[in-house]
Motif scaffolding. Structure first.
Motif, PDB file in Angstrom:
ATOM      1  N   ARG A 193       0.831  -1.209   0.000  1.00  0.00           N
ATOM      2  CA  ARG A 193       0.000   0.000   0.000  1.00  0.00           C
ATOM      3  C   ARG A 193       0.862   1.255   0.000  1.00  0.00           C
ATOM      4  N   THR A 196       1.148   4.262  -2.917  1.00  0.00           N
ATOM      5  CA  THR A 196       0.488   5.527  -2.584  1.00  0.00           C
ATOM      6  C   THR A 196       1.422   6.622  -2.100  1.00  0.00           C
ATOM      7  N   ASP A 197       2.576   6.278  -1.555  1.00  0.00           N
ATOM      8  CA  ASP A 197       3.445   7.292  -0.952  1.00  0.00           C
ATOM      9  C   ASP A 197       4.282   7.986  -2.023  1.00  0.00           C
ATOM     10  N   ARG A 202      -0.533  -0.017 -10.355  1.00  0.00           N
ATOM     11  CA  ARG A 202      -1.066   1.191  -9.713  1.00  0.00           C
ATOM     12  C   ARG A 202      -2.356   0.850  -8.974  1.00  0.00           C
ATOM     13  N   LEU A 203      -2.679   1.698  -8.008  1.00  0.00           N
ATOM     14  CA  LEU A 203      -3.899   1.509  -7.224  1.00  0.00           C
ATOM     15  C   LEU A 203      -5.109   1.789  -8.107  1.00  0.00           C
ATOM     16  N   ASP A 230      -9.269   5.216  -5.189  1.00  0.00           N
ATOM     17  CA  ASP A 230      -8.662   6.288  -4.415  1.00  0.00           C
ATOM     18  C   ASP A 230      -8.211   5.727  -3.063  1.00  0.00           C
ATOM     19  N   GLU A 231      -7.098   6.227  -2.580  1.00  0.00           N
ATOM     20  CA  GLU A 231      -6.552   5.717  -1.326  1.00  0.00           C
ATOM     21  C   GLU A 231      -7.555   5.826  -0.181  1.00  0.00           C
TER      22      GLU A 231
END
Length: 486
Positions: free
Chosen positions: A275, A279-280, A395-396, A399-400
């Motif tokens: 994660r 996301t970071d 990729r995610l 949305d986070e």
């Protein structure tokens, strides 16, 4: 009651104590239930509320209204974990156990019920049992572990790479550690999926925890029976043959310990690190701006999202005082690893980077510090590295803010991690012994019908025998040598 002697090299914490006026002894009146909805919804918020109300040591209750102490302070966690003479690991000190308050069907029993293994022993007995475990684990080939991780990562990625998307918690993070651990223990691959379900169930403390625990124990007993007749190069065989002279029950219970803690902690570490990687911005930044490597990300997660939030338990060998609270003989104490890692007394600025700092509590401390922590790191690092090399455009897919967590009394799980990527063909597995070989070397160029537009001539063309540009890029971001094939 006779207290256990200190293990060699242990003693009181070497950090200064922060004492407050002594409060009343433990009772179960009006206390927070650690298995209740407030912990399930927001454990970190609960820890901070308890810290504000009670200080570094807070009273709580467990299943059946059994009272216990939750350690919220970094210093208090270290003091308890480093002082086995005052805070034993032997749950037979527990007054709730002696008084019959822990029922035979309690979901706490698979985790805190006394068993003949090193995590429930102190002194000489702990030395004997832990030596057998650590020396047997020390025989594991670290390169061999990485080969297992790489092989199973490719197998799992092959299952979903043509789909263009995957939910990586259930399809990857929850599957890989158990597949690797069964190999290290000497079990066949097919044991993995059912053991994943059983181990997670018993660690959560559900109503079916005892049944799941029985399944795991029976499977390991069968393994020990086979290895006694036909030993091999695996952890089960080495424990059976160790000069410490472990009984068959002790071998089974130590294999259970490795299976349970290794799977739970590595699964959570993988999911939380994935994660963060996705996301970071410190990791996903451009080539010019990125400055967090994968090992950095893993240590950051171990500080802020440790695989186990709470570790039970320790039991007071006599009346004492800790963090301003009166601890009575036989009281149960829970190591609050997640709360201790964010203790304002040692981390006043929670946003400050902790790169290279391994003084977190993620693997506990003292004589019972997790002996397999580097194996967990190696599995996580190798698996995510291999995954990103296979799927560099990962990729995610949401949305986070849409990600959710589910918490039990000892851990916090990321529920799902939906991702997307360009569909790819599965890669063939090499022939020969699958436990000792990697997948066949991958071509430096994608098949023509899958390759993106790229120069086939001139200085931008990929030379034979060199890794593709995207592999070199990921190698650079992950802190790996960029000139060699993965």
């Amino acid at each position: 009651m006779t207290s256990h002697p200190d293990d060699p090299g242990t003693g009181t914490a070497d950090l200064p104590s922060t004492r407050c006026p002594v409060r009343p002894a433990l009772s179960d009146a009006g206390l927070v239930d650690l298995l209740g909805p407030e912990n399930e919804k927001d454990p970190m918020g609960l820890y901070e509320r308890l810290r504000a109300e009670h200080g570094p040591v807070a009273p709580i209750v467990l299943d059946g209204g059994i009272p216990a102490w939750l350690l919220l302070g970094y210093r208090e966690n270290l003091e308890v974990s480093r002082t086995p003479s005052r805070f034993s690991r032997d749950s037979r000190h527990w007054h709730a156990w002696k008084d019959g308050r822990v029922t035979a069907d309690s979901p706490l029993l698979p985790v805190v019920g006394w068993q003949p293994m090193c995590t429930f022993a102190d002194g000489d007995e702990h030395e004997r049992l832990r030596a057998a475990l650590t020396e047997s684990m020390g025989r594991l080939d670290r390169r061999g572990i990485r080969r297992h991780v790489t092989r199973f990562t490719h197998q799992l990625v092959n299952d979903f790479c043509a789909d263009g998307g995957a939910e990586l918690v259930t399809a990857f993070a929850q599957q890989l550690p158990m597949l690797v651990l069964t190999q290290l223990l000497g079990m066949p691959d097919e044991y993995g999926p059912r053991l994943v379900e059983a181990t997670r169930d018993l660690m959560k403390g559900t109503e079916t925890a005892l049944r799941s625990d029985a399944y795991v124990t029976d499977a390991l007993q069968g393994l020990v029976d086979r290895k006694r007749a036909d030993p091999g190069e695996d952890l089960a065989s080495w424990l059976l043959a160790h000069p410490s002279g472990l009984t068959e029950e002790e071998v089974v219970q130590h294999l259970r310990l490795v299976l349970l803690t290794g799977n739970e902690t590595t699964t959570n570490l993988m999911a939380n690190t994935l994660r963060m990687v996705l996301t970071d911005p410190r990791f996903r930044a451009s080539l010019a701006g990125g400055h967090m490597t994968l090992p950095d990300a893993i240590e950051h997660v171990l500080w802020n999202e440790p695989p186990l939030t709470v570790v039970p338990g320790r039991w007071a060998t006599g009346d004492t005082e800790l963090g301003g609270q009166r601890i009575k003989a036989g009281d149960m104490l829970l190591l609050g690893l997640a709360a201790g890692n964010v203790d304002p007394a040692i981390r006043p600025d929670i946003a400050a980077p902790m790169y290279g700092n391994r003084s977190h509590l993620a693997f506990s401390g003292g004589p019972h510090e997790c002996p397999g922590q580097d194996i967990g790191r190696a599995i996580t690092d190798t698996a995510i590295d291999t995954l990103l090399l296979r799927l560099p455009d990962l990729r995610l897919a949401v949305d986070e803010s849409e990600l959710t967590w589910l918490s039990s009394w000892i851990s916090r799980h990321l529920v799902a991690l939906p991702t997307e990527f360009m569909p790819r063909r599965p890669e063939p597995e090499s022939t020969g012994d699958p436990s000792a070989t990697l997948f066949a070397p991958r071509p430096s160029r994608l098949p023509e019908d899958e390759a993106p537009e790229a120069a086939t001539e001139g200085p931008e063309a990929t030379a034979p025998g060199r890794v593709p540009w995207w592999v070199a890029l990921w190698r650079w971001l992950l802190g790996r040598p960029s000139g060699s094939a993965p």
